[in-house]
Design a protein around this motif. Sequence first.
Motif, PDB file in Angstrom:
ATOM      1  N   ASP A 413       0.813  -1.219   0.000  1.00 48.71           N
ATOM      2  CA  ASP A 413       0.000   0.000   0.000  1.00 48.71           C
ATOM      3  C   ASP A 413       0.846   1.268   0.000  1.00 48.71           C
ATOM      4  O   ASP A 413       0.341   2.339  -0.321  1.00 48.71           O
ATOM      5  N   VAL A 414       2.122   1.134   0.307  1.00 44.28           N
ATOM      6  CA  VAL A 414       3.017   2.277   0.113  1.00 44.28           C
ATOM      7  C   VAL A 414       3.553   2.284  -1.319  1.00 44.28           C
ATOM      8  O   VAL A 414       3.507   3.302  -2.018  1.00 44.28           O
ATOM      9  N   VAL A 415       4.024   1.123  -1.765  1.00 46.35           N
ATOM     10  CA  VAL A 415       4.628   1.043  -3.107  1.00 46.35           C
ATOM     11  C   VAL A 415       3.626   1.469  -4.186  1.00 46.35           C
ATOM     12  O   VAL A 415       3.986   2.162  -5.143  1.00 46.35           O
ATOM     13  N   GLN A 416       2.371   1.080  -3.996  1.00 43.19           N
ATOM     14  CA  GLN A 416       1.352   1.419  -4.995  1.00 43.19           C
ATOM     15  C   GLN A 416       1.131   2.929  -5.135  1.00 43.19           C
ATOM     16  O   GLN A 416       0.537   3.388  -6.100  1.00 43.19           O
ATOM     17  N   GLN A 417       1.593   3.676  -4.155  1.00 45.97           N
ATOM     18  CA  GLN A 417       1.422   5.133  -4.216  1.00 45.97           C
ATOM     19  C   GLN A 417       2.426   5.798  -5.139  1.00 45.97           C
ATOM     20  O   GLN A 417       2.301   6.980  -5.456  1.00 45.97           O
ATOM     21  N   ILE A 418       3.458   5.056  -5.528  1.00 44.38           N
ATOM     22  CA  ILE A 418       4.495   5.637  -6.386  1.00 44.38           C
ATOM     23  C   ILE A 418       3.967   5.666  -7.818  1.00 44.38           C
ATOM     24  O   ILE A 418       3.734   4.628  -8.422  1.00 44.38           O
ATOM     25  N   LYS A 419       3.773   6.870  -8.330  1.00 47.22           N
ATOM     26  CA  LYS A 419       3.097   7.002  -9.627  1.00 47.22           C
ATOM     27  C   LYS A 419       4.057   7.125 -10.806  1.00 47.22           C
ATOM     28  O   LYS A 419       3.617   7.374 -11.926  1.00 47.22           O
ATOM     29  N   ILE A 420       5.345   6.992 -10.571  1.00 48.91           N
ATOM     30  CA  ILE A 420       6.275   6.887 -11.701  1.00 48.91           C
ATOM     31  C   ILE A 420       6.502   5.388 -11.905  1.00 48.91           C
ATOM     32  O   ILE A 420       7.120   4.718 -11.071  1.00 48.91           O
ATOM     33  N   ASP A 421       5.955   4.862 -13.014  1.00 46.94           N
ATOM     34  CA  ASP A 421       5.896   3.403 -13.196  1.00 46.94           C
ATOM     35  C   ASP A 421       7.257   2.733 -13.052  1.00 46.94           C
ATOM     36  O   ASP A 421       7.392   1.730 -12.371  1.00 46.94           O
ATOM     37  N   SER A 422       8.273   3.304 -13.718  1.00 42.49           N
ATOM     38  CA  SER A 422       9.573   2.634 -13.716  1.00 42.49           C
ATOM     39  C   SER A 422      10.157   2.580 -12.308  1.00 42.49           C
ATOM     40  O   SER A 422      10.831   1.624 -11.948  1.00 42.49           O
ATOM     41  N   ILE A 423       9.891   3.588 -11.525  1.00 44.24           N
ATOM     42  CA  ILE A 423      10.420   3.586 -10.153  1.00 44.24           C
ATOM     43  C   ILE A 423       9.652   2.601  -9.284  1.00 44.24           C
ATOM     44  O   ILE A 423      10.220   1.863  -8.495  1.00 44.24           O
ATOM     45  N   ARG A 424       8.347   2.569  -9.492  1.00 41.25           N
ATOM     46  CA  ARG A 424       7.554   1.599  -8.729  1.00 41.25           C
ATOM     47  C   ARG A 424       8.014   0.175  -9.056  1.00 41.25           C
ATOM     48  O   ARG A 424       8.208  -0.656  -8.171  1.00 41.25           O
ATOM     49  N   GLU A 425       8.227  -0.100 -10.351  1.00 44.03           N
ATOM     50  CA  GLU A 425       8.661  -1.441 -10.745  1.00 44.03           C
ATOM     51  C   GLU A 425      10.042  -1.760 -10.172  1.00 44.03           C
ATOM     52  O   GLU A 425      10.314  -2.877  -9.732  1.00 44.03           O
ATOM     53  N   TYR A 426      10.910  -0.756 -10.184  1.00 45.27           N
ATOM     54  CA  TYR A 426      12.240  -0.935  -9.594  1.00 45.27           C
ATOM     55  C   TYR A 426      12.112  -1.302  -8.113  1.00 45.27           C
ATOM     56  O   TYR A 426      12.749  -2.239  -7.630  1.00 45.27           O
TER      57      TYR A 426
END
Lengths: 438, 271
Positions: A413-426
């Motif tokens: 629920d924290v990671v899902q808040q990251i809205k830059i896709d490549s950073i979230r995937e990283y």
Amino acid sequence: MSTETNLKTRLITDFHAREAVMNGEASSEFHQKKRAGLAQFEQLGFPTIKHEEWKYSNVRDLISVSYDFNADSSIGLAELEDLKVPAQEANILYFVNGRYNAELSTIISPVEKVTISALSEAYKNDPAKVASHFNELTKDAEDAFTALNTAFTQDGVFIHIPDNQSVEHPIILRFVSDAREKNVGSQPRNIISVGKNAHVKLAEAFRTLGEQRSFTNAVTEIHVAEEANVQYYKVQNESDNAYHVGTTQVRMLDRSHFYAGTVTLNGKFTRNNLNIVLDGEHCDAHMYGLYFPDGSQHVDNHTVADHQKPNSESNELYKGILRDKSKGVFNGKIFVRPDAQKTNAFQSCKNIVLSPDATMNTKPQLEIFADDVKCSHGTTTGQIDEEALFYMRSRGISQPEAMSLLMFAFCADVVQQIKIDSIREYLENVITQKLASK
Amino acid sequence: MRITFAGNYHELSFKYKSVMLSINDLRASIEGKEILKGINLEVKPGEVHAIMGPNGSGKSTLASVLAGREEYEVTGGNVVFDGKQILELAPEERAAEGIFLAFQYPVEIPGVTTINFLKTAVNEIRKYKGESPLDAAQFLKMVREKAKLVSMNDSLLKRALNEGFSGGEKKRNEIFQMAVLEPKLAILDETDSGLDIDALRIVAEGVNSLRSPERSTIVVTHYQRLLDYIVPDYVHVLYKGRIVKSGPKELALELEEKGYDWIKAEVEAVG
């Protein structure tokens, strides 16, 4: 003379030595601000654990050695390959040992949408503008590290987004400490000004090359004008010898939106200060944090939501997984000033402590001076949910796999808040690896 | 003095079938308190056994011990499942061998979708058996078929496991998981609790659709009503940690009518 005084004295001496060769520049507004920062630092000195804000975070180890704050680096793209926090099409700015590296950097957004430049360049082009924004939001008197950064600011980024502009591509700032040969220090200062109704996604990523010590003392100032929407992420994946103290100071005006995500994946000692002043009505500030210390790592997150005007909302969720002998600290302050009626402020900090030798200190701190407000806070520190673990195992999922799944879910629920896709995937990849490694 | 009624049960069983589950003098305690005091039970392939009994008699403990819940300490006896001693096996190994426990209180797991959870489970079990993992397409196809079989709404699959599910949805999800994992032995622990009659019927239909000559079921329940829908071959009454009475399905009706007091009285008289 103790080592602490040593580093302090060395820094002050260094400052005066530089000043002596500055010629006319020493009288500039910019330099006068730096000089004031130095005076403040001189007065405060490095904090000890007697200082309320540093009670659980001891910087003795950090300041026990010296660092080269002007270290050259021959770093090239090839060496950076492994350190990349990948990005989709984005503006990418590299700072090596605190200094902008134009060769490695790529700026793709058109200038009418956004001005992105190194602080050093921006200063050459428009000294008055940079000087007036410099240290406008930060409070040197409250924090020795911020004052130190002010005194030694050399570089960083200067970003300005004009009113009504929406910056399509994210802006990614990559700070690399090249600690292959010696202990290195850097003190970047980022100044970001987001105009009315402008939209932008920003990230700061911190990495280390080499096994020597690195000390990063980073300060970011973000001005969020009326109705602007800012997504700001800080990702720390530094070495086991990396010391990091960082302050992000934000000021929000009416009807603006600010989202912060602070993820500490690795580093010996990390202290993040995230201070948001909601200086407008109908604003909303969101703070998400995640940390994974292991070994003898130390992660400290201090946050402030300072509600100064009515009808605004702050919302905070920090989560941590602590292993081995690691230590975590969370201090979340919510101020509701007398004018800030109808404030909604929520704060939550949840931790999983996986080892009996790991510790987590959490301290919510609410100071409310208005009477018509809704505030809540909660902290939990516990082990993995045994019932959930058994449920998964009863379906054939092995214990380690079940633990990984549960911890990944805990972070989700924290990671899902990251809205830059490549950073979230990283982040998802690094987290998966980290969870599988133990 | 210890009484077992295993003898009665043997007379009722079909001798020619091999035994799938054999529980022999099983004793278990929690926090030093003995809950199961010598359970004997045999289940053959395809059979449905109901375990009934008053509250606190040890029904759910029996279900938990069979599935491997670690809070319980097994203090005596053994359990043979499909020719293997299982008490030494971890819960995940028992699951891979073919034991499935439908929980009385299915756990909510935020952040893990039902579909991802099941994919992990299916592939971990396949790994245990030395089979290659199913690819995404194969898995999805299989899951869709099973969802249909137990009237599970596809949209629930993408949601976090049991999070915010109604009582009925949670129980249906248990049966759906059972359909996907295709166990040899399904243990339904108070599956009827908290369900209204419509939800109960749907869940029971799901269970019935999964009945086969190779699959055995143990239905743990306090009330007879679930057994109107899932008709057992045998009914056992658990009381104070022992099976004190066994009989055909009609025993359940008798219990429904007369309650448990007469059984308690019988036991006290003998004991």
